[in-house]
Design a protein around this motif. Structure first.
Motif, PDB file in Angstrom:
ATOM      1  N   LEU A 121       0.855  -1.189   0.000  1.00 30.78           N
ATOM      2  CA  LEU A 121       0.000   0.000   0.000  1.00 30.78           C
ATOM      3  C   LEU A 121       0.887   1.234   0.000  1.00 30.78           C
ATOM      4  CD1 LEU A 121      -2.949   1.066   0.204  1.00 30.78           C
ATOM      5  CD2 LEU A 121      -2.602   1.159   2.687  1.00 30.78           C
ATOM      6  N   ASN A 122       0.732   2.085  -1.019  1.00 32.49           N
ATOM      7  CA  ASN A 122       1.623   3.235  -1.149  1.00 32.49           C
ATOM      8  C   ASN A 122       0.930   4.317  -1.955  1.00 32.49           C
ATOM      9  OD1 ASN A 122       4.273   4.164  -0.414  1.00 32.49           O
ATOM     10  ND2 ASN A 122       4.816   4.131  -2.585  1.00 32.49           N
ATOM     11  N   PHE A 123       0.583   5.412  -1.320  1.00 27.70           N
ATOM     12  CA  PHE A 123      -0.135   6.474  -2.027  1.00 27.70           C
ATOM     13  C   PHE A 123       0.338   7.838  -1.558  1.00 27.70           C
ATOM     14  CE2 PHE A 123      -2.659   5.548   1.773  1.00 27.70           C
ATOM     15  CZ  PHE A 123      -2.894   6.804   2.292  1.00 27.70           C
ATOM     16  N   ALA A 124       0.169   8.828  -2.443  1.00 22.32           N
ATOM     17  CA  ALA A 124       0.404  10.232  -2.093  1.00 22.32           C
ATOM     18  C   ALA A 124      -0.948  10.898  -1.934  1.00 22.32           C
ATOM     19  CB  ALA A 124       1.215  10.919  -3.183  1.00 22.32           C
ATOM     20  N   ALA A 125      -1.142  11.567  -0.816  1.00 17.76           N
ATOM     21  CA  ALA A 125      -2.405  12.249  -0.541  1.00 17.76           C
ATOM     22  C   ALA A 125      -2.365  13.661  -1.136  1.00 17.76           C
ATOM     23  CB  ALA A 125      -2.655  12.302   0.959  1.00 17.76           C
ATOM     24  N   PRO A 126      -3.544  14.273  -1.328  1.00 22.39           N
ATOM     25  CA  PRO A 126      -3.574  15.584  -1.993  1.00 22.39           C
ATOM     26  C   PRO A 126      -3.127  16.721  -1.095  1.00 22.39           C
ATOM     27  CG  PRO A 126      -5.787  14.921  -1.355  1.00 22.39           C
ATOM     28  CD  PRO A 126      -4.897  13.743  -1.065  1.00 22.39           C
ATOM     29  N   ARG A 127      -2.695  17.782  -1.762  1.00 25.35           N
ATOM     30  CA  ARG A 127      -2.353  19.030  -1.093  1.00 25.35           C
ATOM     31  C   ARG A 127      -2.830  20.170  -1.978  1.00 25.35           C
ATOM     32  NH1 ARG A 127       4.128  19.405  -1.261  1.00 25.35           N
ATOM     33  NH2 ARG A 127       3.715  21.482  -0.422  1.00 25.35           N
ATOM     34  N   SER A 128      -2.867  21.365  -1.435  1.00 24.39           N
ATOM     35  CA  SER A 128      -3.310  22.528  -2.199  1.00 24.39           C
ATOM     36  C   SER A 128      -2.104  23.254  -2.784  1.00 24.39           C
ATOM     37  CB  SER A 128      -4.107  23.489  -1.304  1.00 24.39           C
ATOM     38  OG  SER A 128      -4.498  24.636  -2.021  1.00 24.39           O
ATOM     39  N   GLU A 129      -2.125  23.449  -4.110  1.00 19.77           N
ATOM     40  CA  GLU A 129      -1.079  24.193  -4.802  1.00 19.77           C
ATOM     41  C   GLU A 129      -1.733  25.177  -5.761  1.00 19.77           C
ATOM     42  OE1 GLU A 129       1.637  21.602  -6.749  1.00 19.77           O
ATOM     43  OE2 GLU A 129       2.445  20.741  -4.900  1.00 19.77           O
ATOM     44  N   ALA A 130      -1.396  26.443  -5.627  1.00 18.51           N
ATOM     45  CA  ALA A 130      -1.946  27.499  -6.483  1.00 18.51           C
ATOM     46  C   ALA A 130      -3.475  27.477  -6.472  1.00 18.51           C
ATOM     47  CB  ALA A 130      -1.431  27.358  -7.916  1.00 18.51           C
ATOM     48  N   GLY A 131      -4.041  27.184  -5.306  1.00 20.09           N
ATOM     49  CA  GLY A 131      -5.492  27.247  -5.157  1.00 20.09           C
ATOM     50  C   GLY A 131      -6.253  26.038  -5.661  1.00 20.09           C
ATOM     51  N   ARG A 132      -5.556  24.923  -5.942  1.00 23.37           N
ATOM     52  CA  ARG A 132      -6.254  23.715  -6.388  1.00 23.37           C
ATOM     53  C   ARG A 132      -5.617  22.484  -5.767  1.00 23.37           C
ATOM     54  NH1 ARG A 132      -4.392  22.007 -12.448  1.00 23.37           N
ATOM     55  NH2 ARG A 132      -2.138  22.213 -12.138  1.00 23.37           N
ATOM     56  N   LEU A 133      -6.411  21.423  -5.656  1.00 18.89           N
ATOM     57  CA  LEU A 133      -5.918  20.180  -5.091  1.00 18.89           C
ATOM     58  C   LEU A 133      -5.105  19.404  -6.125  1.00 18.89           C
ATOM     59  CD1 LEU A 133      -8.880  18.721  -2.978  1.00 18.89           C
ATOM     60  CD2 LEU A 133      -6.714  19.635  -2.139  1.00 18.89           C
ATOM     61  N   VAL A 134      -3.961  18.874  -5.698  1.00 19.40           N
ATOM     62  CA  VAL A 134      -3.145  17.992  -6.537  1.00 19.40           C
ATOM     63  C   VAL A 134      -2.519  16.936  -5.631  1.00 19.40           C
ATOM     64  CG1 VAL A 134      -2.595  19.693  -8.313  1.00 19.40           C
ATOM     65  CG2 VAL A 134      -1.105  19.477  -6.313  1.00 19.40           C
ATOM     66  N   SER A 135      -2.260  15.790  -6.195  1.00 18.20           N
ATOM     67  CA  SER A 135      -1.466  14.776  -5.503  1.00 18.20           C
ATOM     68  C   SER A 135      -0.440  14.250  -6.494  1.00 18.20           C
ATOM     69  CB  SER A 135      -2.347  13.645  -4.971  1.00 18.20           C
ATOM     70  OG  SER A 135      -3.161  13.109  -5.988  1.00 18.20           O
ATOM     71  N   TRP A 136       0.766  13.993  -6.020  1.00 21.18           N
ATOM     72  CA  TRP A 136       1.824  13.643  -6.970  1.00 21.18           C
ATOM     73  C   TRP A 136       2.959  12.856  -6.320  1.00 21.18           C
ATOM     74  CZ3 TRP A 136       6.086  15.808  -4.851  1.00 21.18           C
ATOM     75  CH2 TRP A 136       5.953  17.034  -4.178  1.00 21.18           C
ATOM     76  N   TRP A 137       3.703  12.157  -7.175  1.00 27.25           N
ATOM     77  CA  TRP A 137       4.992  11.566  -6.856  1.00 27.25           C
ATOM     78  C   TRP A 137       6.021  12.172  -7.807  1.00 27.25           C
ATOM     79  CZ3 TRP A 137       5.812   8.402  -2.770  1.00 27.25           C
ATOM     80  CH2 TRP A 137       4.721   7.707  -2.237  1.00 27.25           C
ATOM     81  N   SER A 138       7.169  12.567  -7.313  1.00 27.82           N
ATOM     82  CA  SER A 138       8.216  13.122  -8.183  1.00 27.82           C
ATOM     83  C   SER A 138       9.491  12.293  -8.061  1.00 27.82           C
ATOM     84  CB  SER A 138       8.511  14.586  -7.831  1.00 27.82           C
ATOM     85  OG  SER A 138       9.123  14.685  -6.552  1.00 27.82           O
TER      86      SER A 138
END
Length: 405
Positions: free
Chosen positions: A261-278
């Motif tokens: 089980l491995n997930f990235a939860a959302p965060r707010s960036e520039a006024g919108r929700l995003v979730s990501w792996w870099s």
């Protein structure tokens, strides 16, 4: 008997062999076209000289056109076709197009040159920028050559359909055993793939879960050492949009072994929700990405709508979209792999950082904003700057990551 063997071993090379060796050692951009005409006329008696001249012409196409345009224009169509499809060629697509237009002009234009239908497909129009495609459309050949119009239309459609897997002829199959493409499929997909640049490491996709990608290459230092998790060894840096915890483990994204089980939860960036792996390959490495593979984790929240993004020097320089996915149903089961091609101009640009970014709700998932990811792998042409890496990092990694899978 011994005498005959000695005579044979000391036999002098023929005059033809001496001439071929001299021509091969004296190849120049100003003379290579003339050599190609000679070996073509004497085919198939000079295979070694033919191959050497073809490779030299492909490597020095720009200089040959500048120093001997009449010679390049005088090449027979089959010979020019061999030069343009040579693996040794690494020039830009606008130069390839210019060579063909010079060749056609010397023969009176498209009406007198049906061989244009053979030569023009060697130009990888999908790798051109939109500005370059606009320049192509300004050329006089545009009005008279239907093949040129067809190829440019294909390139523009590929750019428009970047996020539509069903419209990309070189999309990779996510399921089923790998198979070799047919000759027609290979010729078609080649127009969408970047040319190999001398000095780079070519990392070719074979099948999902193979050991040919960039993270595996870095983990083994190009196959010179045993595999060590590249995140724990400091060779790559993996980050998530949410803080690291038991269910958000960056090192798992570049690990081997069964999914967790491995997930990235959302965060707010520039006024919108995003979730990501870099994924950061570090300052010494850049990858011109031609394909990538994702593996779903153990959850019931597979990726559905996401974008593969890239940055040349990190997030501070902004992200560029390489491929968009909307309601992509490839990933269905826990632990399943999915692989996709990156085509067009995006596949020709080397980047240091890559990101899987969810920018909209993924309908049907229990957690529609989770970016669930067990593993990521990237393929393409890897550029290494040649600096020596810190040996202490590997020493520490051998202790900290021994036995990790």
């Amino acid at each position: 008997m011994q005498q005959g063997t000695d005579l044979k071993s000391t036999q002098l090379p023929s005059l033809l062999d001496l001439a071929c060796n001299t021509l091969r050692d004296c190849l120049r951009p100003s003379s290579v076209s003339a050599v190609l005409v000679v070996v073509d006329a004497l085919e198939p008696t000079l295979p070694v000289l033919r191959q050497a001249a073809l490779s030299f012409a492909a490597e020095h196409l720009h200089e040959a056109l500048a120093q001997d345009p009449e010679g390049v224009a005088g090449l027979p169509a089959p010979m020019l076709s061999e030069v343009l499809r040579s693996q040794a060629m690494s020039c830009g697509e606008m130069l390839v197009f210019k060579v063909i237009t010079v060749w056609a002009a010397a023969r009176g234009g498209p009406e007198a040159t049906p061989d244009l239908d053979i030569l023009l497909p060697h130009v990888r129009f999908p790798l051109m920028t939109l500005e370059e495609l606009d320049c192509v459309q300004q050329h006089p050949l545009w009005k008279t050559c239907s093949m040129l119009r067809q190829l440019v239309r294909e390139a523009r459609e590929a750019d428009t359909a970047m996020g539509s897997p069903e419209k990309l002829v070189s999309s990779l199959q996510a399921a089923g055993p790998p198979r070799l493409p047919s000759r027609q499929e290979a010729a078609l997909s080649a127009r969408f793939l970047s040319r190999t640049t001398p000095g780079c490491v070519e990392l070719l996709f074979v099948c999902p879960g193979d050991k040919n990608g960039v993270t595996y290459w870095l983990a083994t230092q190009g196959g010179q050492q045993q595999w060590v998790n590249p995140m724990l060894s400091g060779r790559v840096k993996v980050q998530a949009s949410s803080p690291a915890c038991r269910s958000t483990n960056p090192a798992s994204c570049v690990a081997l072994g069964p999914p967790r089980l491995n997930f990235a939860a959302p965060r707010s960036e520039a006024g919108r929700l995003v979730s990501w792996w870099s994924l950061d390959l570090g300052p010494q490495h850049q990858l011109a990405c031609s394909a990538y593979t994702l593996r779903h984790d153990k959850s019931h929240d597979p990726l559905r709508s996401w974008t593969l993004q890239a940055s040349r020097d990190g997030p501070q320089c902004g992200w560029e979209d390489l491929r968009r996915h909307e309601n992509d149903l490839t990933l269905r089961l826990p632990g399943q792999y999915g692989s996709w091609a990156v085509t067009g101009h995006a596949a020709t640009v080397p980047y240091r950082c890559f990101r899987i970014c969810v920018t909209q709700m993924q309908k049907g998932n229990e957690n529609p904003w989770h970016a669930s990811l067990a593993q990521i792998e990237l393929y393409g042409n890897l550029y290494v700057d040649g600096k020596e890496e810190d040996a202490d990092v590997w020493e520490l990694a051998g202790v900290a990551a021994n036995g990790l899978g």
